[in-house]
Design a protein around this motif. Sequence first.
Motif, mmCIF file in Angstrom:
data_model
loop_
_atom_site.group_PDB
_atom_site.id
_atom_site.type_symbol
_atom_site.label_atom_id
_atom_site.label_comp_id
_atom_site.label_asym_id
_atom_site.label_seq_id
_atom_site.Cartn_x
_atom_site.Cartn_y
_atom_site.Cartn_z
ATOM 1 N N PHE A 1 21.803 -16.643 -8.059
ATOM 2 C CA PHE A 1 23.244 -16.409 -8.000
ATOM 3 C C PHE A 1 23.714 -16.424 -6.543
ATOM 4 C CE2 PHE A 1 27.109 -13.928 -7.800
ATOM 5 C CZ PHE A 1 27.841 -14.440 -8.844
ATOM 6 N N ARG A 2 22.989 -15.758 -5.669
ATOM 7 C CA ARG A 2 23.338 -15.733 -4.240
ATOM 8 C C ARG A 2 23.386 -17.144 -3.663
ATOM 9 N NH1 ARG A 2 23.132 -10.986 -1.972
ATOM 10 N NH2 ARG A 2 22.224 -9.259 -3.099
ATOM 11 N N ASP A 3 22.386 -17.954 -4.032
ATOM 12 C CA ASP A 3 22.338 -19.334 -3.546
ATOM 13 C C ASP A 3 23.536 -20.133 -4.052
ATOM 14 O OD1 ASP A 3 19.961 -18.680 -2.291
ATOM 15 O OD2 ASP A 3 18.690 -19.648 -3.811
ATOM 16 N N ALA A 4 23.906 -19.910 -5.318
ATOM 17 C CA ALA A 4 25.060 -20.615 -5.885
ATOM 18 C C ALA A 4 26.342 -20.235 -5.141
ATOM 19 C CB ALA A 4 25.183 -20.310 -7.378
ATOM 20 N N VAL A 5 26.507 -18.957 -4.820
ATOM 21 C CA VAL A 5 27.685 -18.503 -4.074
ATOM 22 C C VAL A 5 27.705 -19.142 -2.696
ATOM 23 C CG1 VAL A 5 28.822 -16.501 -3.001
ATOM 24 C CG2 VAL A 5 27.909 -16.322 -5.329
ATOM 25 N N ARG B 1 37.816 -15.703 -4.908
ATOM 26 C CA ARG B 1 36.648 -15.930 -4.051
ATOM 27 C C ARG B 1 35.859 -14.639 -3.929
ATOM 28 N NH1 ARG B 1 36.305 -14.748 1.480
ATOM 29 N NH2 ARG B 1 38.156 -13.822 2.392
ATOM 30 N N ILE B 2 34.574 -14.792 -3.664
ATOM 31 C CA ILE B 2 33.723 -13.638 -3.396
ATOM 32 C C ILE B 2 33.797 -13.384 -1.895
ATOM 33 C CG2 ILE B 2 31.368 -12.733 -3.398
ATOM 34 C CD1 ILE B 2 30.866 -14.322 -5.951
ATOM 35 N N ALA B 3 34.311 -12.211 -1.534
ATOM 36 C CA ALA B 3 34.490 -11.865 -0.128
ATOM 37 C C ALA B 3 33.321 -11.065 0.423
ATOM 38 C CB ALA B 3 35.780 -11.073 0.060
ATOM 39 N N ARG B 4 32.659 -10.301 -0.440
ATOM 40 C CA ARG B 4 31.486 -9.508 -0.039
ATOM 41 C C ARG B 4 30.424 -9.648 -1.110
ATOM 42 N NH1 ARG B 4 32.021 -4.973 3.743
ATOM 43 N NH2 ARG B 4 34.050 -5.209 4.724
ATOM 44 N N LEU B 5 29.191 -9.727 -0.660
ATOM 45 C CA LEU B 5 28.063 -9.843 -1.576
ATOM 46 C C LEU B 5 26.992 -8.884 -1.081
ATOM 47 C CD1 LEU B 5 27.099 -11.442 -4.057
ATOM 48 C CD2 LEU B 5 26.176 -13.143 -2.487
ATOM 49 N N GLY B 6 26.814 -7.787 -1.826
ATOM 50 C CA GLY B 6 25.837 -6.774 -1.445
ATOM 51 C C GLY B 6 24.531 -6.938 -2.195
ATOM 52 N N ASN B 7 23.717 -5.910 -2.155
ATOM 53 C CA ASN B 7 22.446 -5.924 -2.865
ATOM 54 C C ASN B 7 22.657 -6.003 -4.373
ATOM 55 O OD1 ASN B 7 19.546 -5.647 -3.127
ATOM 56 N ND2 ASN B 7 19.970 -3.566 -3.839
ATOM 57 N N SER B 8 23.561 -5.157 -4.889
ATOM 58 C CA SER B 8 23.809 -5.138 -6.330
ATOM 59 C C SER B 8 25.287 -5.258 -6.683
ATOM 60 C CB SER B 8 23.249 -3.847 -6.939
ATOM 61 O OG SER B 8 23.889 -2.717 -6.380
ATOM 62 N N SER B 9 26.146 -5.404 -5.689
ATOM 63 C CA SER B 9 27.583 -5.475 -5.971
ATOM 64 C C SER B 9 28.231 -6.643 -5.243
ATOM 65 C CB SER B 9 28.271 -4.175 -5.575
ATOM 66 O OG SER B 9 28.164 -3.976 -4.183
ATOM 67 N N MET B 10 29.395 -7.009 -5.749
ATOM 68 C CA MET B 10 30.168 -8.067 -5.095
ATOM 69 C C MET B 10 31.648 -7.759 -5.249
ATOM 70 S SD MET B 10 29.637 -11.268 -7.630
ATOM 71 C CE MET B 10 29.641 -11.025 -9.402
ATOM 72 N N GLN B 11 32.406 -8.189 -4.254
ATOM 73 C CA GLN B 11 33.848 -7.979 -4.229
ATOM 74 C C GLN B 11 34.540 -9.332 -4.332
ATOM 75 O OE1 GLN B 11 35.591 -7.376 -0.415
ATOM 76 N NE2 GLN B 11 37.129 -5.955 -1.208
ATOM 77 N N GLU C 1 31.038 -21.392 -1.930
ATOM 78 C CA GLU C 1 32.158 -20.824 -1.166
ATOM 79 C C GLU C 1 32.418 -21.564 0.143
ATOM 80 O OE1 GLU C 1 34.531 -18.831 -1.634
ATOM 81 O OE2 GLU C 1 33.936 -17.719 -3.415
ATOM 82 N N ARG C 2 33.680 -21.730 0.457
ATOM 83 C CA ARG C 2 34.105 -22.297 1.746
ATOM 84 C C ARG C 2 33.914 -21.260 2.850
ATOM 85 N NH1 ARG C 2 39.701 -23.712 1.035
ATOM 86 N NH2 ARG C 2 38.880 -25.522 -0.028
ATOM 87 N N LEU C 3 34.365 -20.032 2.603
ATOM 88 C CA LEU C 3 34.181 -18.926 3.532
ATOM 89 C C LEU C 3 33.029 -18.079 2.999
ATOM 90 C CD1 LEU C 3 37.889 -17.778 4.049
ATOM 91 C CD2 LEU C 3 36.498 -19.157 5.594
ATOM 92 N N GLN C 4 31.983 -17.934 3.767
ATOM 93 C CA GLN C 4 30.827 -17.185 3.291
ATOM 94 C C GLN C 4 31.160 -15.699 3.166
ATOM 95 O OE1 GLN C 4 27.756 -18.506 2.223
ATOM 96 N NE2 GLN C 4 29.190 -20.219 2.242
ATOM 97 N N PRO C 5 30.656 -15.081 2.090
ATOM 98 C CA PRO C 5 30.905 -13.644 1.892
ATOM 99 C C PRO C 5 30.311 -12.818 3.035
ATOM 100 C CG PRO C 5 30.022 -14.639 -0.101
ATOM 101 C CD PRO C 5 29.906 -15.669 0.987
ATOM 102 N N GLU C 6 30.965 -11.691 3.290
ATOM 103 C CA GLU C 6 30.441 -10.746 4.263
ATOM 104 C C GLU C 6 29.232 -10.054 3.677
ATOM 105 O OE1 GLU C 6 33.521 -8.107 5.543
ATOM 106 O OE2 GLU C 6 34.879 -9.759 6.014
ATOM 107 N N GLY C 7 28.591 -9.210 4.508
ATOM 108 C CA GLY C 7 27.351 -8.519 4.158
ATOM 109 C C GLY C 7 27.429 -7.546 3.011
ATOM 110 N N ARG C 8 26.668 -6.540 3.088
ATOM 111 C CA ARG C 8 26.335 -5.647 1.988
ATOM 112 C C ARG C 8 27.459 -4.697 1.599
ATOM 113 N NH1 ARG C 8 21.932 -8.018 -0.049
ATOM 114 N NH2 ARG C 8 20.592 -8.678 1.608
ATOM 115 N N LEU C 9 27.689 -4.577 0.286
ATOM 116 C CA LEU C 9 28.518 -3.525 -0.295
ATOM 117 C C LEU C 9 27.602 -2.382 -0.733
ATOM 118 C CD1 LEU C 9 31.167 -5.227 -2.593
ATOM 119 C CD2 LEU C 9 31.621 -3.737 -0.682
ATOM 120 N N SER C 10 26.571 -2.743 -1.508
ATOM 121 C CA SER C 10 25.611 -1.742 -1.988
ATOM 122 C C SER C 10 24.260 -2.395 -2.172
ATOM 123 C CB SER C 10 26.071 -1.149 -3.299
ATOM 124 O OG SER C 10 26.099 -2.135 -4.310
#
Length: 147
Positions: A130-134, A84-94, A138-147
């Motif tokens: 891509f952000r809209d697809a995530v 799962r994607i846990a964080r979704l930043g401006n240019s990065s994702m975890q 996702e069941r649990l929405q990613p947290e805010g910004r990484l970068s």
Amino acid sequence: MQQDDFRFSQSLRVRWAEADMQGIVFNGHYLTYADVGITEYFRAMGQTYSGETGAKGSDFFAVRTLLEYRSPARFDDVLEVHVRIARLGNSSMQFLIGIYRDTEILVNGEIVYVHADQSNRRPSPIPQVFRDAVSTFERLQPEGRLS
């Protein structure tokens, strides 16, 4: 990290070539398992790689991996690679990764990707599509910004 935290998982069976003489999976193969899980995650989300990825001039690049080994997988085990994607930043994702045998977690970890221009590998914003697809997937929405 609970299995219920993940909407997506991919099954795979441990092959003979991935195990040592004692039948235990060599630790380097877990990154391959995570990569298979992430590739199938993209596919399930409708964001598969294609010839257009390079034509658009940007792509995701892995910049950090961390795996914690808790218990070994063995030859012929059926594993579930949860992603799962846990964080979704401006240019990065975890991505969070959980590799299970039945309900037992064997490996957990994270992989950070940066969306970057292919020519100079400098970070670029993750496309809104891509952000809209995530967000939809996702069941649990990613947290805010990484970068």
